[in-house]
Enzyme design. Structure first.
Site, PDB file in Angstrom:
ATOM      1  N   SER A 569       0.576  -1.274  -0.032  1.00  0.00           N
ATOM      2  CA  SER A 569      -0.059   0.047   0.305  1.00  0.00           C
ATOM      3  C   SER A 569       1.180   1.243   0.273  1.00  0.00           C
ATOM      4  O   SER A 569       1.667   0.824  -0.926  1.00  0.00           O
ATOM      5  CB  SER A 569      -1.367   0.007   1.462  1.00  0.00           C
ATOM      6  OG  SER A 569      -1.779   0.711   1.041  1.00  0.00           O
ATOM      7  N   ASP A 656      -7.583  -4.925  -9.896  1.00  0.00           N
ATOM      8  CA  ASP A 656      -6.935  -4.223  -8.917  1.00  0.00           C
ATOM      9  C   ASP A 656      -7.828  -2.729  -9.909  1.00  0.00           C
ATOM     10  O   ASP A 656      -7.324  -1.866 -10.876  1.00  0.00           O
ATOM     11  CB  ASP A 656      -5.531  -3.686  -9.540  1.00  0.00           C
ATOM     12  CG  ASP A 656      -5.261  -2.901  -7.148  1.00  0.00           C
ATOM     13  OD1 ASP A 656      -6.494  -2.007  -6.743  1.00  0.00           O
ATOM     14  OD2 ASP A 656      -4.417  -3.299  -7.232  1.00  0.00           O
ATOM     15  N   HIS A 688      -7.274  -5.100  -6.151  1.00  0.00           N
ATOM     16  CA  HIS A 688      -6.419  -4.479  -4.588  1.00  0.00           C
ATOM     17  C   HIS A 688      -6.161  -4.996  -3.419  1.00  0.00           C
ATOM     18  O   HIS A 688      -6.278  -4.860  -1.955  1.00  0.00           O
ATOM     19  CB  HIS A 688      -7.016  -2.929  -4.096  1.00  0.00           C
ATOM     20  CG  HIS A 688      -5.723  -2.147  -3.653  1.00  0.00           C
ATOM     21  ND1 HIS A 688      -4.321  -1.849  -4.366  1.00  0.00           N
ATOM     22  CD2 HIS A 688      -5.313  -1.403  -2.379  1.00  0.00           C
ATOM     23  CE1 HIS A 688      -3.477  -0.913  -3.845  1.00  0.00           C
ATOM     24  NE2 HIS A 688      -3.956  -0.993  -2.639  1.00  0.00           N
TER      25      HIS A 688
END
Length: 961
Positions: A569, A656, A688
């Site tokens: 992330s 994603d 994601h």
């Protein structure tokens, strides 16, 4: 910036107010967080950029709220659940290191976890694997855990969060569909018996909405059969307020949110008293809910924090956190009638923000506050709480005591004792008799004696700013010239804390020194430290990480030639920025779902992040201004790939919707073409973050070996046959990666058909596969002559009822002119004219206007869209680009069409020599579609589509007649 936390929190859930010990609250300025929790890496999609913080102790999370799950119920989970133990181990130059710890013991499913005591004190619920997936079980307090009954039967994704209702009649839990981030609320009766042939009692979907995110605001003590929730079914950006009746599932609209309200606040009697609003300039406003209006009574700037927490017992004041006109967040009493504040407490040491507050479940009085320094420091306001906590600390020396749940009368506590080397021991405590009844140890088989101590350190950054961090050194070897791994947390508006941390322990056991820096922009250290990170992505924020490496090298701890970086992330961004902007610092890097293009990140903000848009702009850079755009471009690792020379492992989900596959593959291609090592893992069934346990196991197995190859640490060889096979399946040879050419939106016009449509009826059988489940449906497409236009109607029969999609299509050009969609309570009417889409969406009597600039005509969309594709001059090698309109996001989607082959296709209607037409996103989307169009008749005989917006669901349509 950070949401205030409370300390009595059930598993996986975070409280901002202590209105109910299982309700999660969080502010909109904390977004994509990866948290390694009980063997999972959780990717919680919240409302600010990208936060990676590894698991503290499993039960410590109940207090610290690292999952930050449920106000918007979003844990789009990246569960790196490594469920299968490896068989062999590769032990490289162990020296005095302890034995290699099986990764299953650290990242696999815990035997028992996340227990909660029912409010009436009669039952304990907890999570336990069922078919290798964590589910909710329940047992009587006096029963052994072996006697527990299964309550939920999730076979793919672990139950992300649950809590007891106040009357102990139900357990509520939440789930989405394959990571689509649209969470619904479910209820199960723990006293019910399974039906015939079932493993567990039936669960009821209380909200039952598709494409809608549910927020939980309040579970009032005055009526345990209701909860107040928010639904963004009318407007994707803002949630309307509903009352949800648990026993029936009935939803009653209370307030339509047309005022940018981000939170609704109830008093102790369950009366709606306050709201918070995000102003257009990013400021936070606190509003009094009057009979006929919302009255502003307090505000703080976009750089400040203010939020109501808990009403006083007489209802005249509300406890509130704020740092308005101050550096540190403090606790105040606020009078909604006058707008006056009275200071209650700030950090007595004057160093950090208020960390959290706990209010009595029995009396609603304030009983403690705490602050997170190197470790948590607690200040008790209630003598009985203080005495009991002190008594427990004497018996569990050196450990943090965390009350994870309490009975209504607070006689019984379920608490955990945890530390940096103790994941957590859960104990039932009778406060009246002082009797302790141990329940379980989290990861009981984990060898505690071989775990490493986590130390707090401070070092200077490039500009002299002191950077707090945590350092974990391997056990049994001198801290000299060690291979070192830097693990930046996510957020970036979050922080790491002293705790049991599985990544730190895992890599320390492999022989690495593990550094976890709380770089500037980390929360908890005051506004000045937070603001020091404004507009510093890739700049001073990255220096803070780089200078941490310099510090360890200067101390003789780190071997400068064997330093790696791993993050997910925002931590993945920091990983990419590290190898792009400081290419000589790292010898290996692992990027998990890290954004490489900050402009793309900013432009892809979904509607439900609207409240955070201004926060992004002032803290990262404003994509709408030339200077801001230039800053974001310079800070994007994607634009500095020519400088990367560090071996890199990139892990990506094919579907994603946030960090697009294209961004990952651009870096893979750039490194490949320059001859630098790059490994690429692409999971075709993930978005994601990875949710499937087998994908997670494969990813971590490869990451461990990859780092060992370049840094010289130890690693565990192999794994289960399933995980080894899966790793082979999702490993992509960089030589085969081909980047689709980006399409200039301004250059996209209207493809010229080779033929017009014709009246016809087509019948299709449809199969939808998602999350291991299969749904069968039927679809008919009817095209009729409407004079100057064609009318196309798609009718689908689903288990939820009939749905219809009607399109008006211009003759000759075949561009879309009108669209009407009806399914259940949803009714959408749109006109497409003058390169604009106008109309409305209606649901349950509520209307939402739609007005979007398209930039050009819409083509091959809605009903009849596939037949429009079949009308193009198809031939092998033919390409075209065009616009679609996404109803969910209300944005234009650019599509790229390519005729790839001529194939023989057999469907129920017969065998056809057909063109294989591939349609993919031309602007970074993850959806993809393949059509087979009969060469002679131009019938669309088969369609296969992957819908990223539906969690990677695969839909297949075959012509039947």
């Amino acid at each position: 910036m950070p949401a205030l936390e409370t300390r009595s929190i059930p598993p996986n859930l975070k409280l901002q107010r202590n209105s109910h010990p299982g309700i999660i609250r969080h502010k909109v300025d904390e977004v994509l967080e990866i948290s390694n929790h009980e063997g999972r890496i959780l990717l919680a999609h919240q409302n600010a950029p990208l936060r990676l913080s590894q698991e503290m102790s499993a039960e410590k999370l109940h207090r610290e709220g690292i999952c930050r799950f449920m106000k918007n119920f979003y844990c789009g989970l990246i569960c790196l659940s490594l469920l299968a133990p490896a068989v062999h181990a590769q032990d490289r130059a162990t020296g005095g290191l302890p034995p290699l710890i099986d990764r299953e013991l650290i990242f696999g499913n815990p035997e028992i976890a996340a227990a909660q005591l029912s409010p009436n004190g009669q039952y304990i619920a907890f999570l336990k694997p069922w078919k290798d997936t964590r589910n909710v079980y329940v047992k009587a307090v006096g029963e052994p855990f072996s006697a527990a009954r299964l309550l939920t039967t999730e076979s793919k994704r672990p139950v992300a969060g649950y809590f007891w209702t106040r009357d102990s009649k139900y357990i509520l839990y939440v789930k989405d569909h394959d990571g689509d981030e649209n969470f619904n609320v479910y209820a199960v009766d723990p006293s019910a018996s399974p039906g015939a042939g079932a493993d567990a009692p039936p669960s009821r979907d209380l909200t039952g909405l598709k494409g809608v995110r549910v927020e939980l605001y309040e579970a009032p003590k005055s009526d345990p059969n209701i909860v107040y929730i928010g639904l963004n079914d009318r407007d994707k950006a803002w949630h309307d307020l509903y009352k949800l009746t648990i026993s029936t599932g009935e939803k009653t609209l209370l307030r339509k949110n047309t005022d940018r309200v981000t939170d609704w606040v109830f008093d102790l009697k369950g009366q709606l008293r306050l709201a918070t609003r995000n102003a257009e300039n990013g400021d936070t406003e606190i509003l009094r809910v009057d009979a006929d209006k919302l009255t502003p009574i307090y505000s703080c700037s976009v750089f400040e924090t203010c939020a109501p927490l808990h009403f006083s017992t007489d209802g005249s004041h509300v406890y509130m956190q704020t740092n308005k006109d101050a550096n540190l967040i403090s606790l105040v009493l606020f009078d909604p009638a006058t707008g006056k504040t009275e200071q209650v407490e700030s950090d007595p040491m004057g160093k950090v923000d208020l960390g959290g507050a706990l209010f009595s479940e029995a009396t609603d009085e304030l009983v403690e506050t705490w602050y997170v320094h190197d470790r948590v420091k607690t200040y008790f306001k209630d003598k009985a709480f203080d005495a009991d906590n002190h008594w427990l600390e004497e018996r569990y020396k050196g450990k943090d005591i965390t009350v994870v749940s309490r009975t209504r009368d607070e006689r019984y506590w379920l608490f955990t004792a945890s530390s940096d080397t103790e994941p957590g021991e859960t104990v039932l405590f009778d406060r009246k008799t002082r009797e302790l009844k141990p329940q379980y140890k989290i990861r009981e088989k984990l060898p505690r004696a071989d775990l490493a101590e986590m130390k707090s350190i401070i070092y200077k950054s490039s500009d002299g700013l002191g950077i707090p961090a945590y350092l974990t050194l391997p056990v049994g070897v001198p801290a000299k010239n060690l291979p070192t791994l830097v693990v930046p947390h996510g957020g970036p508006w979050g922080r790491d804390e002293w705790s049991y941390n599985p990544l730190a322990q895992f890599f320390a056991n492999r022989g690495y020194a593990v550094l976890m820096p709380n770089f500037r922009a980390s929360t908890g250290y005051g506004r000045k430290y937070l603001d020091a990170g404004n507009l510093q992505w890739g700049l001073l924020m990255q220096d803070d990480i780089t200078w941490g490496v310099k510090y360890l090298v200067a101390q003789g701890i780190a071997d400068p030639k064997r330093v790696g970086i791993l993050g997910g992330s925002y931590g993945g961004y920091a990983t990419l920025a590290g190898v792009a902007f400081t290419p000589d610092t790292y010898a290996a890097a692992v990027d998990i779902c890290g954004p490489s293009n900050l402009i793309t990140l900013m432009e892809s903000i979904p509607p439900y992040w609207e409240a955070a848009r201004k926060t992004f702009a002032v803290r990262m850079g404003d994509v709408a201004t030339p200077d801001g755009r230039a800053l974001l471009m310079a800070a994007s690792p994607l634009h500095s790939t020519d400088k990367i020379k560090t071996p890199l492992l990139v892990a990506q989900g094919a579907n994603d919707p946030r960090v697009n596959r294209r961004e990952a593959e651009q870096i893979v291609i750039a490194l490949r073409d320059r001859g630098f090592p790059v490994d690429y893992i692409l999971a075709p069934d993930e978005g994601h973050g990875f949710a499937r346990p087998v994908n997670n196991l494969a990813l971590f197995m490869e990451s461990e070996k990859f780092l060992a190859q370049y840094l010289g640490g130890r690693y565990q060889e192999g794994g289960s046959a399933e995980s080894v096979a899966r790793l082979k399946e999702i490993t992509v040879d960089p030589k085969t990666v081909v980047l689709a050419k980006a399409v200039d939106a301004a250059a996209v016009g209207l493809p010229k058909p080779a033929a017009d449509l014709a009246p016809a009826t087509y019948q299709y059988q449809v199969t939808m596969e998602r999350g291991g489940q299969t749904m069968k449906m039927k679809v008919s497409t009817v095209i009729t002559d409407g004079g100057s236009t064609w009318s196309a109607v798609n009718t689908m029969e689903t288990p939820q009822g009939a749905a219809s999609d009607t399109a008006t299509i211009a003759k000759s050009t075949l561009m879309l002119e009108k669209r009407s969609l009806k399914q259940g309570p949803v009714d959408i009417e749109l006109d497409f004219a003058g390169n604009k889409a106008t109309g409305k969406m209606s649901m349950q009597g509520q209307d939402q206007a739609i007005a979007v600039d398209l930039g050009g005509p819409i083509f091959a969309d809605a009903a009849g869209g596939d037949q429009v594709v079949a009308s193009l001059p198809l031939a092998i090698g033919y390409t075209a680009s065009y616009r679609n309109f996404d109803l969910l996001t209300q944005k234009v989607k650019l599509q790229q069409l390519n005729v790839a082959a001529l194939e023989s296709i057999t469907v129920p209607a017969g065998t056809f020599e057909s063109y294989r037409v591939e349609v993919t996103s031309a602007d970074g989307g993850a959806d993809k579609k393949t059509l087979w169009v009969a060469k002679d008749s131009h019938k669309v005989v088969k369609i296969s589509a992957v819908a990223a917006s539906m969690g990677g669901a695969v839909l297949t349509e075959e012509l039947t007649e």
